[in-house]
Design a protein around this motif. Structure first.
Motif, PDB file in Angstrom:
ATOM      1  N   LEU A   7       0.734  -1.283   0.041  1.00  0.00           N
ATOM      2  CA  LEU A   7       0.007  -0.093  -0.151  1.00  0.00           C
ATOM      3  C   LEU A   7       0.721   1.337   0.108  1.00  0.00           C
ATOM      4  O   LEU A   7       1.942   1.161   0.580  1.00  0.00           O
ATOM      5  CB  LEU A   7      -0.850   0.031   1.214  1.00  0.00           C
ATOM      6  N   THR A   8       0.344   2.424  -0.529  1.00  0.00           N
ATOM      7  CA  THR A   8       0.938   3.639  -0.620  1.00  0.00           C
ATOM      8  C   THR A   8      -0.032   4.605   0.175  1.00  0.00           C
ATOM      9  O   THR A   8      -1.064   4.793  -0.325  1.00  0.00           O
ATOM     10  CB  THR A   8       1.129   4.009  -1.934  1.00  0.00           C
ATOM     11  N   ALA A   9       0.448   5.267   1.344  1.00  0.00           N
ATOM     12  CA  ALA A   9      -0.315   6.238   1.904  1.00  0.00           C
ATOM     13  C   ALA A   9       0.280   7.608   1.409  1.00  0.00           C
ATOM     14  O   ALA A   9       1.664   7.989   1.524  1.00  0.00           O
ATOM     15  CB  ALA A   9      -0.063   5.974   3.414  1.00  0.00           C
ATOM     16  N   ARG A  10      -0.713   8.640   0.998  1.00  0.00           N
ATOM     17  CA  ARG A  10       0.009  10.010   0.652  1.00  0.00           C
ATOM     18  C   ARG A  10      -0.539  10.976   1.320  1.00  0.00           C
ATOM     19  O   ARG A  10      -2.136  11.099   1.250  1.00  0.00           O
ATOM     20  CB  ARG A  10      -0.158  10.059  -0.992  1.00  0.00           C
ATOM     21  N   ASP A  26       3.634  10.638   4.291  1.00  0.00           N
ATOM     22  CA  ASP A  26       3.819   9.561   3.019  1.00  0.00           C
ATOM     23  C   ASP A  26       4.251   8.373   3.539  1.00  0.00           C
ATOM     24  O   ASP A  26       5.489   8.408   4.378  1.00  0.00           O
ATOM     25  CB  ASP A  26       4.587  10.075   1.836  1.00  0.00           C
ATOM     26  N   SER A  62      -4.608  10.056   1.144  1.00  0.00           N
ATOM     27  CA  SER A  62      -5.386   9.033   0.658  1.00  0.00           C
ATOM     28  C   SER A  62      -4.323   7.682   0.725  1.00  0.00           C
ATOM     29  O   SER A  62      -3.253   7.855   1.028  1.00  0.00           O
ATOM     30  CB  SER A  62      -5.492   9.229  -0.781  1.00  0.00           C
ATOM     31  N   ILE A  63      -5.044   6.419   0.829  1.00  0.00           N
ATOM     32  CA  ILE A  63      -4.607   5.316   0.883  1.00  0.00           C
ATOM     33  C   ILE A  63      -4.731   4.284  -0.363  1.00  0.00           C
ATOM     34  O   ILE A  63      -5.768   4.293  -0.712  1.00  0.00           O
ATOM     35  CB  ILE A  63      -4.716   4.440   2.226  1.00  0.00           C
ATOM     36  N   GLU A  64      -3.834   3.826  -1.120  1.00  0.00           N
ATOM     37  CA  GLU A  64      -3.904   3.329  -2.153  1.00  0.00           C
ATOM     38  C   GLU A  64      -3.357   1.757  -1.951  1.00  0.00           C
ATOM     39  O   GLU A  64      -2.134   1.502  -1.806  1.00  0.00           O
ATOM     40  CB  GLU A  64      -3.179   4.016  -3.373  1.00  0.00           C
ATOM     41  N   TRP A  65      -4.341   0.866  -2.258  1.00  0.00           N
ATOM     42  CA  TRP A  65      -3.698  -0.540  -2.038  1.00  0.00           C
ATOM     43  C   TRP A  65      -3.344  -1.002  -3.298  1.00  0.00           C
ATOM     44  O   TRP A  65      -3.892  -1.050  -4.377  1.00  0.00           O
ATOM     45  CB  TRP A  65      -4.941  -1.285  -1.439  1.00  0.00           C
ATOM     46  N   ALA A  66      -2.161  -1.829  -3.517  1.00  0.00           N
ATOM     47  CA  ALA A  66      -1.678  -2.341  -4.509  1.00  0.00           C
ATOM     48  C   ALA A  66      -2.759  -3.291  -5.170  1.00  0.00           C
ATOM     49  O   ALA A  66      -3.202  -4.075  -4.465  1.00  0.00           O
ATOM     50  CB  ALA A  66      -0.404  -2.912  -4.485  1.00  0.00           C
ATOM     51  N   GLY A  68      -5.658  -2.959  -6.431  1.00  0.00           N
ATOM     52  CA  GLY A  68      -7.278  -2.747  -6.052  1.00  0.00           C
ATOM     53  C   GLY A  68      -7.863  -2.322  -4.892  1.00  0.00           C
ATOM     54  O   GLY A  68      -7.057  -1.719  -4.276  1.00  0.00           O
ATOM     55  N   ALA A  70      -9.075  -2.688  -0.756  1.00  0.00           N
ATOM     56  CA  ALA A  70      -8.311  -2.832   0.250  1.00  0.00           C
ATOM     57  C   ALA A  70      -8.091  -4.545   0.700  1.00  0.00           C
ATOM     58  O   ALA A  70      -9.200  -5.199   0.819  1.00  0.00           O
ATOM     59  CB  ALA A  70      -8.953  -2.393   1.601  1.00  0.00           C
TER      60      ALA A  70
END
Lengths: 241, 448
Positions: A7-10, A26, A62-66, A68, A70
């Motif tokens: 995951l990437t949190a920004r 981040d 935002s949090i983006e899960w690799a 797709g 969560a």
């Protein structure tokens, strides 16, 4: 231990009115990675963890899960979050059921064995010792077979001996597979021994993200001195400690 | 989410089963309160205490009314059927009234029996009430007025009986004992026979003209006799111009019994449902589990719905137990169990939803229980004030007023009315409103 991105949190931030509990952060987490969030009280560790767990709400970011949507997250709050009047087995079955396990009984029995809870499995949770209770607290978090395990100061209330045994067990639990582990602590020793990456938070701000050597370099302290990590951490934290 | 709700429902039952102390307090305490309230409300028709001062005690006289000999004590005993008479002297009565030990003072005047006996003037008994208790004073006044009216009616009947006896005496003759006087009366029939004998004797003595003169006297006596025959029904009508025919209704429909049972149900169910749901929800927070559940395992709405169902089920069980006790141990007809199931469940949902809001707001179970009790108990009591719209709407805040009316209607009305369904509908709306508010509060608690 680093694998594919998980995951990437920004720009994750949290404000309570005018108080900024967490300044924009981040953070990228990879599969199988072990990250220690270190910092003094009020540094924003619990806030960041609870946002990653989906329990807390971010004011921004935002949090983006690799790949797709969560993935399953195992959340271990600082205080055991379970039903004290239910037995260890009943707690595990209930949470396995809530995690939509196909066979909650089998999941619970498996976790009882892995967490070495067999002897106390049919005792009410309220009758368990602090260390055993924390093991049960952790086992419950594993009921959903999470891709990311988040632990909020898991050894905060334990004796040194209990801490040592719990960490042995956690290491064993996460050894198999590519589950990522993020835990908060106030102990640089615990962080350096159990994590391969240390994220330092001070006053709600990310101060440093790297290895222990990176932390010592950032603090500018003597890397060869006794308790070099502790000294560097104290220097980095400064008056906030 | 249904599966999650079912799992939490089973968990709650299991936890409750193991929390026997909490269960005993949650279920036992409201039932004890409800039973005590029912006893108090049903005993609302207990006789008030009235000081009885007899200023005619020295006379020791009795009055013969018809076949009955009446003394002041007899009169007092009859009044004692509606109030609890405390026999004291005048000074003690004044003190007792001032101290609030009695609600009124009833004084029998000197010469009471004598006045009754002579019938020349009506004896006056005095009722002095306590101005500090106007409602009780009114009740005593009404009871004694009713009793004096009944006694007056009985006395009037006895007096008319005496008059009719006198009429018989005038017609047929005989011994007379009236208003203390005794003697022998000839009577109309005997007088008529005497005059006829005199006529025959005069004719035999060759005095037919003298005998004919007595004929007008015979006509007068016949006319008087016929008119006295008419006096009998007229006198009876005067004694009792309007009669009240009292018929006993079907058992179990007495308004006071219905109020008592409805009160017991409102207090019992209200406290059980409010306290149970408040405790169950606040316990989730106290156990720290909300953060785990809040990760998406269970939605706030599912938790609220599940707890509301638990409280409705508890309300149904407690309600049925209370009604079962009433049905088995009293003559009250509970009836219509199907409607009871609906009314109890919907009331349980409304009370439960209110308790859930308290549980969502409270940080600890103890706080939730204390707040639930402090808010619910006064509202439940206010709901039992009969005939007050203000009390009804004030207690409707938590569903108590509408629930009390619905329960009374089920007990009293022989038919299932539109008004009953309206009451049930209002309870359902209250349940939905509090459920929605509690859901939003809980959502904020779960996601801080």
């Amino acid at each position: 231990m680093r694998g594919d991105a998980l995951l990437t949190a920004r720009g994750i931030a949290r404000r309570y009115g005018s108080f900024e509990a967490l300044a924009p952060v981040d953070l990228a987490i990879s599969r199988g990675e072990r990250i220690a969030l270190i910092g003094p009280n009020g540094a924003g560790k619990t806030t960041l963890l609870s946002i990653l767990a989906g329990v807390g709400v971010a004011s921004a970011g935002s949090i983006e899960w690799a790949g797709g949507p969560a993935l399953a997250v195992g959340w271990v709050p600082q205080r055991p979050a379970l039903y004290p009047r239910l037995t260890a087995r009943e707690n595990l079955r209930l949470f396995a059921g809530l995690e939509s396990a196909a066979d909650p009984r089998a999941v619970a029995d498996g976790l009882i064995e892995r967490a070495d809870l067999g002897k106390v499995a049919d005792r009410p949770a309220s009758a368990l010792s602090t260390g055993t209770l924390q093991r049960l607290n952790l086992a419950i978090a594993l009921a959903g077979q999470p891709a990311l395990l988040l632990l909020d100061e898991p050894t905060g209330t334990l004796s040194p001996d209990q801490r040592h045994r719990l960490w042995n067990w956690i290491t064993e639990m996460v050894a198999d597979g590519d589950m990522a582990l993020v835990f908060s602590t106030q102990s640089i020793d615990e962080a350096s021994r159990s994590a391969d990456r240390i994220v330092t938070l001070v006053g709600g701000q990310l101060r440093m993200d790297g290895t222990l050597d990176d932390l010592i370099r950032a603090a500018g302290t003597d890397p060869s001195g006794p308790a070099a990590g502790e000294t560097a951490f104290m220097a980095l934290v400064g008056d906030d400690q | 989410m249904l599966r999650a709700g079912r799992l939490l429902f089973i968990k709650d039952l299991r936890v409750l089963g193991r929390s026997r102390g909490l269960l005993a307090i949650l279920i036992g305490y409201p039932i004890v309160i409800a039973v005590l309230l029912a006893i108090a409300l049903s005993g609302g028709d207990a006789k008030p205490s009235v000081a009885f001062v007899n200023l005619d005690a020295q006379s020791g006289r009795t009055v013969q009314v018809g076949d009955e000999r009446l003394s002041v004590d007899d009169y007092a005993n009859r009044l004692g059927e509606v109030v609890n008479l405390v026999r004291v002297d005048a000074q003690q009565a004044t003190e007792a009234l001032g101290d609030g030990k009695v609600s009124a003072v009833l004084t029998i005047p000197e010469g009471f029996v004598s006045d009754l006996q002579t019938g020349i003037r009506s004896p006056v008994i005095t009722l002095q009430t306590n101005p500090r208790s106007p409602i009780e004073a009114q009740a005593i006044e009404r009871r004694l007025e009713a009793m004096v009216f009944r006694l007056n009616q009985a006395l009037a009947g006895a007096y008319v009986g005496q008059v009719l006896n006198l009429v018989d005496l005038i017609k047929n003759g005989g011994n007379v004992a009236l208003f203390g006087q005794t003697g022998t009366l000839a009577g109309l029939k005997s007088s008529q026979q005497t005059i006829r004998d005199m006529q025959r004797a005069l004719r035999a003595a060759g005095k037919p003209e003298e005998a004919a003169k007595a004929a007008s006297l015979l006509d007068f006596i016949t006319g008087v006799g016929e008119n006295l025959d008419l006096a009998k029904p007229a006198a009876k009508a005067i004694a009792s111009p309007i009669r009240l025919d009292v018929k006993a209704g079907a058992p179990g429909r007495e308004p006071l019994s219905a109020l008592g049972i409805a009160g017991a149900l409102v207090v019992g169910l209200g406290l059980v449902s409010v306290l149970l749901s408040a405790a169950l929800l606040s316990a989730e927070r106290e156990d720290g589990v909300l953060s785990r559940l809040g990760r998406g395992l269970v939605s706030p709405g599912s938790i609220i719905a599940q707890k509301a169902v638990v409280s409705a089920a508890a309300a149904l069980v407690v309600g049925m137990v209370l009604l079962g006790v009433v049905a088995v141990s009293t003559s009250v007809t509970v009836g219509r169990w199907g409607i009871w199931v609906i009314a109890l469940l919907v009331a349980g949902l409304a009370f439960g939803a209110f308790g859930l809001l308290i549980g969502a707001l409270a940080r600890e179970t103890r706080t939730a229980l204390l707040a639930g009790l402090m808010i619910s108990l006064p509202l439940a009591v206010v709901a039992l004030i009969p005939g007050s719209d203000v009390a009804y709407w004030a207690s409707a805040v938590a569903g108590f007023g509408p629930a009390a009316r619905v329960f009374q209607q089920v007990l009293v009305d022989p038919e299932v009315t539109t008004s009953l369904w309206s009451g049930i509908g209002l309870l359902a709306l209250i349940a939905i409103a509090y459920g929605v508010i509690a859901r939003f509060v809980l959502a904020r608690r779960m996601h801080t």
